[in-house]
Design an enzyme around this catalytic site. Structure first.
Site, PDB file in Angstrom:
ATOM      1  N   TYR A 112      16.629  -4.196  14.696  1.00 22.20           N
ATOM      2  CA  TYR A 112      16.008  -4.141  13.335  1.00 22.20           C
ATOM      3  C   TYR A 112      17.087  -4.816  12.423  1.00 22.20           C
ATOM      4  O   TYR A 112      16.748  -5.797  11.590  1.00 22.20           O
ATOM      5  CB  TYR A 112      15.681  -2.935  12.997  1.00 22.20           C
ATOM      6  CG  TYR A 112      15.470  -2.516  11.546  1.00 22.20           C
ATOM      7  CD1 TYR A 112      14.214  -3.134  10.843  1.00 22.20           C
ATOM      8  CD2 TYR A 112      16.108  -1.994  10.808  1.00 22.20           C
ATOM      9  CE1 TYR A 112      13.783  -2.835   9.514  1.00 22.20           C
ATOM     10  CE2 TYR A 112      15.922  -1.722   9.307  1.00 22.20           C
ATOM     11  CZ  TYR A 112      14.866  -2.126   8.793  1.00 22.20           C
ATOM     12  OH  TYR A 112      14.589  -1.892   7.574  1.00 22.20           O
TER      13      TYR A 112
ATOM     14  N   GLY B 168       0.838  -1.342   0.010  1.00 28.52           N
ATOM     15  CA  GLY B 168      -0.078  -0.001  -0.087  1.00 28.52           C
ATOM     16  C   GLY B 168       0.867   1.289  -0.010  1.00 28.52           C
ATOM     17  O   GLY B 168       0.380   2.372  -0.260  1.00 28.52           O
TER      18      GLY B 168
HETATM   19  N1  LIG Z   1      12.754   2.944   3.679  1.00 27.50           N
HETATM   20  C1  LIG Z   1      13.915   2.670   3.969  1.00 27.50           C
HETATM   21  O1  LIG Z   1      14.965   3.429   4.190  1.00 27.50           O
HETATM   22  C2  LIG Z   1      14.325   1.237   4.051  1.00 27.50           C
HETATM   23  C3  LIG Z   1      15.617   0.586   3.980  1.00 27.50           C
HETATM   24  C4  LIG Z   1      15.828  -0.666   3.995  1.00 27.50           C
HETATM   25  C5  LIG Z   1      14.658  -1.544   4.007  1.00 27.50           C
HETATM   26  N2  LIG Z   1      13.560  -1.056   4.027  1.00 27.50           N
HETATM   27  C6  LIG Z   1      12.545  -2.100   4.345  1.00 27.50           C
HETATM   28  O2  LIG Z   1      11.614  -1.889   3.253  1.00 27.50           O
HETATM   29  C7  LIG Z   1      10.265  -2.451   3.312  1.00 27.50           C
HETATM   30  C8  LIG Z   1       9.063  -1.443   2.872  1.00 27.50           C
HETATM   31  O3  LIG Z   1       9.328  -0.324   3.842  1.00 27.50           O
HETATM   32  P1  LIG Z   1       9.204   1.168   3.382  1.00 27.50           P
HETATM   33  O4  LIG Z   1      10.407   1.861   3.261  1.00 27.50           O
HETATM   34  O5  LIG Z   1       8.350   1.025   1.936  1.00 27.50           O
HETATM   35  O6  LIG Z   1       8.263   1.667   4.640  1.00 27.50           O
HETATM   36  P2  LIG Z   1       6.771   1.677   4.587  1.00 27.50           P
HETATM   37  O7  LIG Z   1       6.163   2.830   3.650  1.00 27.50           O
HETATM   38  O8  LIG Z   1       6.558   1.988   5.941  1.00 27.50           O
HETATM   39  O9  LIG Z   1       5.989   0.336   4.297  1.00 27.50           O
HETATM   40  C9  LIG Z   1       5.688  -0.619   5.035  1.00 27.50           C
HETATM   41  C10 LIG Z   1       4.780  -1.269   4.358  1.00 27.50           C
HETATM   42  O10 LIG Z   1       4.460  -2.768   5.111  1.00 27.50           O
HETATM   43  C11 LIG Z   1       2.985  -2.674   5.651  1.00 27.50           C
HETATM   44  N3  LIG Z   1       3.429  -3.614   7.090  1.00 27.50           N
HETATM   45  C12 LIG Z   1       3.985  -3.416   7.939  1.00 27.50           C
HETATM   46  N4  LIG Z   1       3.944  -4.266   8.864  1.00 27.50           N
HETATM   47  C13 LIG Z   1       3.028  -5.153   8.360  1.00 27.50           C
HETATM   48  C14 LIG Z   1       1.990  -6.502   8.848  1.00 27.50           C
HETATM   49  N5  LIG Z   1       2.510  -6.944   9.818  1.00 27.50           N
HETATM   50  N6  LIG Z   1       1.348  -7.041   7.770  1.00 27.50           N
HETATM   51  C15 LIG Z   1       0.985  -6.556   6.770  1.00 27.50           C
HETATM   52  N7  LIG Z   1       1.624  -5.406   6.317  1.00 27.50           N
HETATM   53  C16 LIG Z   1       2.513  -4.606   7.089  1.00 27.50           C
HETATM   54  C17 LIG Z   1       2.592  -1.313   6.144  1.00 27.50           C
HETATM   55  O11 LIG Z   1       1.249  -1.416   5.728  1.00 27.50           O
HETATM   56  P3  LIG Z   1       0.366  -1.214   7.216  1.00 27.50           P
HETATM   57  O12 LIG Z   1       0.962  -0.344   8.215  1.00 27.50           O
HETATM   58  O13 LIG Z   1      -1.081  -0.914   6.865  1.00 27.50           O
HETATM   59  O14 LIG Z   1       0.300  -2.532   7.428  1.00 27.50           O
HETATM   60  C18 LIG Z   1       3.365  -0.461   4.883  1.00 27.50           C
HETATM   61  O15 LIG Z   1       2.449  -0.461   3.788  1.00 27.50           O
HETATM   62  C19 LIG Z   1      10.245  -2.846   4.862  1.00 27.50           C
HETATM   63  O16 LIG Z   1      10.383  -4.214   5.073  1.00 27.50           O
HETATM   64  C20 LIG Z   1      11.510  -2.053   5.276  1.00 27.50           C
HETATM   65  O17 LIG Z   1      12.089  -2.625   6.581  1.00 27.50           O
HETATM   66  C21 LIG Z   1      13.295   0.194   4.022  1.00 27.50           C
END
Ligand SMILES: NC(=O)c1ccc[n+]([C@@H]2O[C@H](COP(=O)([O-])OP(=O)(O)OC[C@H]3O[C@@H](n4cnc5c(N)ncnc54)[C@H](OP(=O)(O)O)[C@@H]3O)[C@@H](O)[C@H]2O)c1
Length: 239
Positions: free
Chosen positions: A143, A11
């Site tokens: 994390y 999403g």
């Molecule tokens: N942004 C960065 O700098 C970065 C760097 C390295 C890795 N990552 C990884 O990239 C991935 C995506 O993160 P993002 O940066 O795009 O942040 P984000 O916008 O917060 O996306 C995370 C998504 O996961 C969903 N989510 C979280 N926990 C969940 C659960 N238990 N069940 C179902 N859905 C869940 C959230 O939606 P709901 O809250 O509606 O469930 C949200 O849509 C994550 O695994 C994060 O650790 C991010």
């Protein structure tokens, strides 16, 4: 036959960008997440189908199976985040335990439960792509260790599923902006520190990560498995 994809956490942020790319490439895409409103809005915007459930809750994953595709060609385990940013600073061992469990549940169990539930539906030559993090090699409270566990689990999965031509890989982003990850709380000073000094001098975007995921999701990428692909602009090279 049209290929199908399931993107957890589709999403927002990285998951949304990945899902949009897969839709553009002609796949039938299901996006999942816990917030129905966010999911419905994104699904309508990009042309995907929303299925609401908590990926870290076994009973919710089992219930969601009725709404998930019967055959899955691409599974992107993207749901997760750094719970250290969302929970108060631990004050005692009980808090430390809760924080470690929260990061493990959010990042590891979400991927393990959804993949295990969907394993019987994975098509031969399917692709399983899990979003790790540069933190797996750098730390970052509990994390980083949780993201490191995903790398070991993916190596196991590559052997487990390899006989059917299914690949399992980790895409490991560095700091990626335009997502909800930092919850709007990142100061400029902290941002500079986190971005560090990548070779290309910038933070990543969800589109950068989506490019790597769609590369690995392609039918042609069948000999790449058990790998961790960094998408971080060269951050961490040591200069
Ligand atoms: N942004 C960065 O700098 C970065 C760097 C390295 C890795 N990552 C990884 O990239 C991935 C995506 O993160 P993002 O940066 O795009 O942040 P984000 O916008 O917060 O996306 C995370 C998504 O996961 C969903 N989510 C979280 N926990 C969940 C659960 N238990 N069940 C179902 N859905 C869940 C959230 O939606 P709901 O809250 O509606 O469930 C949200 O849509 C994550 O695994 C994060 O650790 C991010």
């Amino acid at each position: 036959m049209t290929r199908t994809a399931v993107v957890t956490g589709g999403g927002t942020g990285i998951g949304k960008a990945v899902s949009a790319r897969l839709v553009e490439q002609g796949l039938d895409v299901v996006i999942t997440g816990r917030r129905a409103g966010v999911l419905t809005e994104t699904a309508a915007e990009i042309g995907a189908r929303p299925v609401v459930f908590d990926a870290s809750a076994p009973e919710e994953v089992e219930k969601a199976l009725a709404e998930l595709p019967e055959r899955v060609d691409v599974l992107v385990n993207n749901a997760g985040g750094n719970m250290t940013r969302r929970l108060p600073t631990p004050e005692g061992l009980a808090d430390v335990r809760n924080l470690w469990l929260a990061n493990f549940e959010s990042n590891v169990l979400s991927a393990v439960l959804v993949t295990t539930a969907l394993e019987p539906r994975l098509a031969d030559h399917a692709r399983v792509i899990t979003i790790g993090s540069i933190a797996a090699r750098r730390g970052s409270s509990s994390y980083g260790p949780a993201k490191a566990a995903l790398e070991a689990w993916t190596a196991e999965l590559a052997f487990q599923l390899g006989g059917r031509g299914i690949t399992a890989n980790v895409v490991s982003p560095g700091v990626t902006e335009e997502t909800e990850f930092f919850g709007g709380t990142l100061s400029e000073e902290r941002r500079k520190k986190l971005v560090g000094n990548p070779a290309n001098g910038r933070a990543g975007t969800p589109a950068d990560v989506a490019a790597a995921v769609t590369f690995l999701a392609a039918a042609e990428a069948g000999h790449i498995t058990g790998q961790v692909i960094g998408v971080n602009g060269g951050a961490g090279l040591g200069r």
